[in-house]
Design an enzyme around this catalytic site. Sequence first.
Site, PDB file in Angstrom:
ATOM      1  N   CYS A 150       0.874  -1.175   0.000  1.00  0.00           N
ATOM      2  CA  CYS A 150       0.000   0.000   0.000  1.00  0.00           C
ATOM      3  C   CYS A 150       0.911   1.225   0.000  1.00  0.00           C
ATOM      4  CB  CYS A 150      -0.865  -0.008   1.259  1.00  0.00           C
ATOM      5  SG  CYS A 150      -1.884   1.469   1.439  1.00  0.00           S
ATOM      6  N   GLU A 185     -12.113  -0.827  -6.983  1.00  0.00           N
ATOM      7  CA  GLU A 185     -12.727  -1.752  -6.011  1.00  0.00           C
ATOM      8  C   GLU A 185     -14.112  -2.202  -6.489  1.00  0.00           C
ATOM      9  OE1 GLU A 185     -11.946  -2.714  -2.445  1.00  0.00           O
ATOM     10  OE2 GLU A 185      -9.843  -2.209  -2.778  1.00  0.00           O
ATOM     11  N   HIS A 234      -3.597  -0.306  -6.365  1.00  0.00           N
ATOM     12  CA  HIS A 234      -4.825  -0.583  -7.126  1.00  0.00           C
ATOM     13  C   HIS A 234      -4.651  -0.280  -8.616  1.00  0.00           C
ATOM     14  CE1 HIS A 234      -6.744  -0.609  -3.169  1.00  0.00           C
ATOM     15  NE2 HIS A 234      -7.873  -0.987  -3.724  1.00  0.00           N
TER      16      HIS A 234
HETATM   17  N1  DGL Z   1      -3.755   0.533  -2.551  1.00  0.00           N
HETATM   18  C1  DGL Z   1      -3.415   1.577  -1.682  1.00  0.00           C
HETATM   19  C2  DGL Z   1      -2.214   2.353  -2.103  1.00  0.00           C
HETATM   20  O1  DGL Z   1      -1.331   1.766  -2.698  1.00  0.00           O
HETATM   21  C3  DGL Z   1      -4.451   2.323  -0.934  1.00  0.00           C
HETATM   22  C4  DGL Z   1      -5.626   2.844  -1.648  1.00  0.00           C
HETATM   23  C5  DGL Z   1      -6.581   3.483  -0.657  1.00  0.00           C
HETATM   24  O2  DGL Z   1      -6.987   2.796   0.268  1.00  0.00           O
HETATM   25  O3  DGL Z   1      -6.891   4.647  -0.792  1.00  0.00           O
HETATM   26  O4  DGL Z   1      -2.097   3.522  -1.839  1.00  0.00           O
END
Ligand code: DGL
Length: 265
Positions: free
Chosen positions: A73, A152, A188
Amino acid sequence: MDNRAIGVFDSGLGGLTAVRRLHALMPDEDIIYFGDTGRVPYGTRGRDTIIKYARQDVAFLRQFDLKAIIIACNTVSSVALDLLGHENDIPIIGTVEPACRRAMTMTQNGKVGVIGTAATVRSGAYERYLHHADGSLTLYTQPCPLFVPLVENGRVQRGDVVIETVVAEYLAPLKEAGVDTLILGCTHYPLLEGVIGDFMGPDVTLIDSGAEAANLASTQFDPAGGPGKTRYFVSDDPDGFDQLAGLFLQEQIDVGAGLVDISSY
Ligand code: DGL
């Protein structure tokens, strides 16, 4: 040989893009994945909340016998990597450094774009790393807050007018600036590789930050003896997670995610 598992976490499904690369590179490893689906997105939240959530995610994973944790993340990596590194006695691997290193090897014209959540861009973590590593680079950053909810919800396909419109809106300034390398600074975003690649054109290299974290992890510790098994846990709606996980992992598997009360950690 080290048969302890690798812990991986994200706010939701995005971290599965790192798991996909781990499965390809290190098929013998046991992996424990946690997706905080009850509290996604993290990227719209303030620093203190992100830190609190990240500590709880790590506390849950540390119940297992782990050899390392990958923060799959960018939002948590940007805000809390150093803190989590100090608080834990196992290696904690984030996404920012490996993504930057790859970008530096790929760019020809020195113009690098970084897209991410609002919290990632606000943190300045990418600028700090890249400017420190190579002061001659010119950086262009762009928060893309609508990408995570759309991904999502599975809105990732070429031809989907909603995602194509949002991609064009966010990325037009980076295209105009002439970046030749674009860091997908959110785990994501690789799901949008097709739509983003079409918009930016074939001469722009896209960097998958989750995959780069997995690449780095594969060089960091002793391998396991196999056969590797991945267990999945989420904080809400395991069925919804199971349905979309195949899209992120690019394999149809029986995910069977378990439910965790993450607020109790
Ligand atoms: N997938 C995450 C990232 O790499 C977080 C996305 C989110 O929860 O806003 O930042």
